[in-house]
Design a protein around this motif. Structure first.
Motif, short mmCIF file in Angstrom:
data_model
loop_
_atom_site.label_atom_id
_atom_site.label_comp_id
_atom_site.label_asym_id
_atom_site.label_seq_id
_atom_site.Cartn_x
_atom_site.Cartn_y
_atom_site.Cartn_z
N UNK A 93 32.23 60.01 41.67
CA UNK A 93 32.02 58.90 42.60
C UNK A 93 32.43 59.25 44.02
N UNK A 94 31.77 58.63 44.98
CA UNK A 94 32.15 58.74 46.39
C UNK A 94 33.43 57.93 46.59
N UNK A 95 34.06 58.11 47.76
CA UNK A 95 35.24 57.32 48.07
C UNK A 95 34.92 55.84 48.15
N UNK A 96 33.71 55.52 48.64
CA UNK A 96 33.34 54.11 48.75
C UNK A 96 33.25 53.48 47.37
N UNK A 97 32.71 54.21 46.41
CA UNK A 97 32.64 53.68 45.05
C UNK A 97 34.05 53.55 44.44
N UNK A 98 34.87 54.55 44.70
CA UNK A 98 36.24 54.49 44.18
C UNK A 98 37.00 53.30 44.78
N UNK A 99 36.70 53.00 46.05
CA UNK A 99 37.37 51.85 46.68
C UNK A 99 36.97 50.55 45.99
N UNK A 100 35.70 50.44 45.60
CA UNK A 100 35.24 49.24 44.89
C UNK A 100 36.03 49.07 43.60
N UNK A 101 36.23 50.18 42.90
CA UNK A 101 36.97 50.12 41.63
C UNK A 101 38.43 49.72 41.87
N UNK A 102 39.09 50.45 42.78
CA UNK A 102 40.52 50.18 43.01
C UNK A 102 40.74 48.79 43.58
N UNK A 103 39.80 48.34 44.41
CA UNK A 103 39.89 47.02 45.03
C UNK A 103 40.14 45.92 44.01
N UNK A 104 39.45 46.01 42.88
CA UNK A 104 39.52 44.92 41.90
C UNK A 104 40.59 45.14 40.83
N UNK A 105 41.44 46.16 41.01
CA UNK A 105 42.54 46.36 40.05
C UNK A 105 43.34 45.07 39.90
N UNK A 106 43.59 44.42 41.02
CA UNK A 106 44.40 43.20 41.01
C UNK A 106 43.72 42.09 40.20
N UNK A 107 42.39 42.11 40.14
CA UNK A 107 41.69 41.08 39.34
C UNK A 107 41.94 41.30 37.85
N UNK A 108 42.35 42.53 37.51
CA UNK A 108 42.72 42.80 36.13
C UNK A 108 44.23 42.68 35.94
N UNK A 109 44.93 42.15 36.93
CA UNK A 109 46.37 41.94 36.82
C UNK A 109 47.21 43.12 37.28
N UNK A 110 46.56 44.27 37.55
CA UNK A 110 47.30 45.46 37.97
C UNK A 110 47.54 45.39 39.48
#
Lengths: 198, 462
Positions: free
Chosen positions: B211-228
């Motif tokens: 993944x590109x950094x932009x895609x990785x940012x999308x993933x990490x961004x929503x960590x908090x939505x999973x409680x992390x």
């Protein structure tokens, strides 16, 4: 800075809000974050939920003056807005007892002196049922022993150990501690390559 | 000893163990905005504290800025007052501030990375839960509350308890029409919105590696939505290539030394984790939320499963067994710190090109920053969107959280590339949000209802 007070226990009447995953947008809708202070937030706690549900516990006169909120799982999830616990505290909530909390919410509440106690589902259900049946029952939540009593009912409800110790020692507001040995902060900074320019 | 990036970064940033038992952690980068900082500055003044490291905090405005006209003073008096307060606070305490009309302005989680402020190995703090975004670079990034913003301003440090680390491996090829957004929605669906409480999520596996950094940012961004509270990807050559030449990234020989340090921080191959979870990329479908938290999602072709007594059904107007596909939408929103970067807009534009937005749909594209906006315009994306009937707006948080004029009305349904489908999130207490990828939002805008973007991709590639 004024010396923070030890918080050993909280006593008061209960306010049960049932439901898992109650997020901070529900506790304090974003439009009330348009302000440069926390003043007046107590008027907007659960505002949209209260408007949608005339039976919402925050609308129920039987719970007027209650200070211990009793909630379910993952309370305070979502946005990191401190406006949510600020609103609750200004409303008169002095402790929250629930199944679990979002870490950001629990941390925000702690630095304001608002302890969040965690207990198992069955205990919370019992506590909520008692309060629903007998709103005038006095609840005591003891920080050190992790025991919450309501009438003759007694449940185990604990705080993460560091937060418990912080409440007991009166050091729940950490800024003074963080500044206490500031030279050590500077030392870490000089060890970090990105601070020193690689 | 073999270690994870989380623990290496935690250890290098530890100042001391506090009497309370918490760890005092140095925060190397602090980002602030207008919503969660004014009270923190007031607390500083109240106690007579200074800002310890003013050069390590950066400020911009994003939540309250209008996106239709950004001319000052803002029509919304309170929005103007909050902006002025931030300007004044930054001036008083010597903090760099990018005002609404500055070329660097944008959503904090978009501009930090694009300016090269966000770097591997940092501890990053910001008074916003989506700070987890910055973990895409191999930083440990925490969303914090206002009292902690005060703490970072006063001491450049935080009192925190360490997290456990859960490794999430995603392996295999994603099917066409399936994006980073679908991966993270699927992770949250599988692990739940509270599955991550107490954890930092480390994302890896060959899917993430590609993944590109932009895609990785999308993933990490929503960590908090999973409680992390935090989520990260180990830094690699993709990360270093992204950073090279960015304004605040190290330059020349310093860059090479930085790369060596960054590499050393990546989790060791034999590091131990508190938990491990694996996902197969090929099994992930375009994913859409149907409920009132980000874990309540289904593949676009799937039927909704659940207990009919769940309040989400009554609120959203769905029933167990329904499909989300075919749901008529009123609004289509492409934007937010999750999905407002250039590649998001490019992918959406690929779907939109040559089509028209359905007549009953209000559709808007809100770039994450002025830089994204300019890059998109240089590629003509704004013309593609405009000629299709989308509004092309200025940078800001816009309709993700409706602290500005962009909001839902009544029970409107919004196909949204943002991160939260909470009740009332998009500004109307009864408004309904369906989270999905930007490409899926684009497809829904054209069809006027939720559709499987793959049916339109066939047409694009044919």
């Amino acid at each position: 800075m004024s010396q923070a007070q030890a918080i050993l226990s909280v006593t008061g009447r209960g306010l049960p809000v049932r439901g898992d995953d109650i997020d901070t947008d529900r506790i304090m809708p974003a439009r009330f974050l348009k302000a440069v202070s926390f003043e007046g937030l107590e008027r907007h706690v659960f505002e949209d939920d209260r408007a949608a549900d005339p039976w919402h516990p925050f609308n129920d006169a039987r719970y007027k003056g209650a200070s211990i909120l009793v909630v379910n799982r993952n309370f305070g999830c979502g946005s990191s807005r401190e406006h949510a616990p600020q609103g609750l505290a200004r409303f008169g909530i002095a402790a929250v007892v629930g199944e679990s909390f979002s870490e950001i919410f629990q941390g925000n509440a702690a630095v304001m002196g608002l302890p969040c106690f965690a207990a198992d589902r069955e205990s919370i259900d019992r506590l909520q049922s008692i309060v629903e049946k007998t709103p005038e029952v006095t609840i005591t939540a003891d920080v050190q022993s992790g025991v919450v009593t309501a009438g003759d009912v007694r449940i185990r409800a604990s705080l993460p150990s560091a937060l418990r110790d912080a409440f007991v020692s009166g050091q729940w507001n950490p800024t003074a501690m963080l500044l206490d040995r500031f030279e050590e902060v500077r030392e870490v900074a000089t060890r970090l390559p990105y601070v020193t320019g690689f | 000893m073999a270690n994870t990036l989380f623990h290496k970064v935690w250890d290098t940033h530890t100042v001391r163990r506090l009497p309370s038992g918490q760890t005092q952690l140095f925060a190397g980068l602090h980002l602030i905005h207008e919503v969660t900082s004014p009270q923190a500055f007031d607390m500083l003044r109240q106690h007579g504290w200074r800002v310890a490291f003013p050069e390590r905090t950066f400020a911009t405005v994003d939540h309250i800025v209008p996106t239709s006209s950004q001319r000052r003073p803002f029509l919304d008096v309170m929005a103007e007052e909050m902006t002025v307060a931030l300007e004044r606070n930054c001036r008083e305490f010597g903090i760099p501030f990018w005002p609404p009309d500055h070329e660097n302005q944008g959503i904090v989680h978009v501009i930090g990375p694009e300016l090269g402020l966000t770097q591997p190995g940092m501890v990053i703090a910001c008074g916003d839960s989506h700070t987890s975004t910055h973990g895409a670079f191999g930083a440990i990034a925490f969303g914090i509350g206002t009292s902690q913003v005060r703490d970072v301003l006063a001491s450049q440090s935080l009192a925190l308890d360490p997290l456990k680390v859960r490794r999430i491996d995603v392996n295999g090829r994603l099917n066409p029409g399936v994006y980073a957004k679908d991966v993270i929605l699927t992770i949250i669906r599988r692990l739940g919105v509270r599955g991550g409480v107490g954890y930092a999520y480390e994302y890896g596996g060959d899917t993430i590696d590609r993944m590109s950094l932009e895609e990785r940012m999308t993933i990490c961004n929503m960590s908090i939505e999973g409680g992390a509270r935090a989520g990260y990807v180990n830094p690699d050559d993709t990360t270093f290539a992204f950073l090279k030449g960015r304004r605040f990234a190290p330059q020349g020989a310093a860059f090479d030394r930085a790369v060596a340090w960054w590499r050393s921080l990546a989790s060791d191959a034999n590091a131990g984790y508190d938990d491990r979870v694996g996902l197969t990329a090929g099994s992930i479908e375009p994913t859409v939320t149907w409920g009132i938290n980000p874990g309540q999602s289904v593949g676009v072709g799937e039927r909704i499963d659940g207990d009919a007594r769940d309040e989400a059904f009554a609120f959203m107007g769905f029933h167990p067994g329904d499909r989300v596909a075919g749901t008529k939408i009123d609004v289509a929103f492409i934007g937010s710190c999750t999905n407002s970067r250039l590649s998001d807009l490019e992918e959406a534009a690929r779907i939109v090109r040559g089509h028209k937005v359905a007549p009953h749909v209000k559709a808007l594209v809100v770039p994450g920053s002025r830089t994204v906006s300019q890059a998109a315009e240089a590629r003509g994306l704004h013309e593609i969107f405009r000629s299709a009937g989308f509004e092309w707006r200025g940078a800001g948080c816009s309709m993700c959280l409706a602290m500005n004029p962009d909001r839902l009305e009544g029970r409107q349904i919004c196909a949204s590339s943002s991160n939260r489908n909470f009740k009332g999130r998009q500004g109307s207490p009864t408004g309904r949000t369906l989270l999905m990828s930007p490409a899926m939002v684009a497809a829904a805008a054209i069809a006027g209802e939720v559709v499987d973007v793959r049916t339109m991709l066939d047409e694009v590639t044919a």
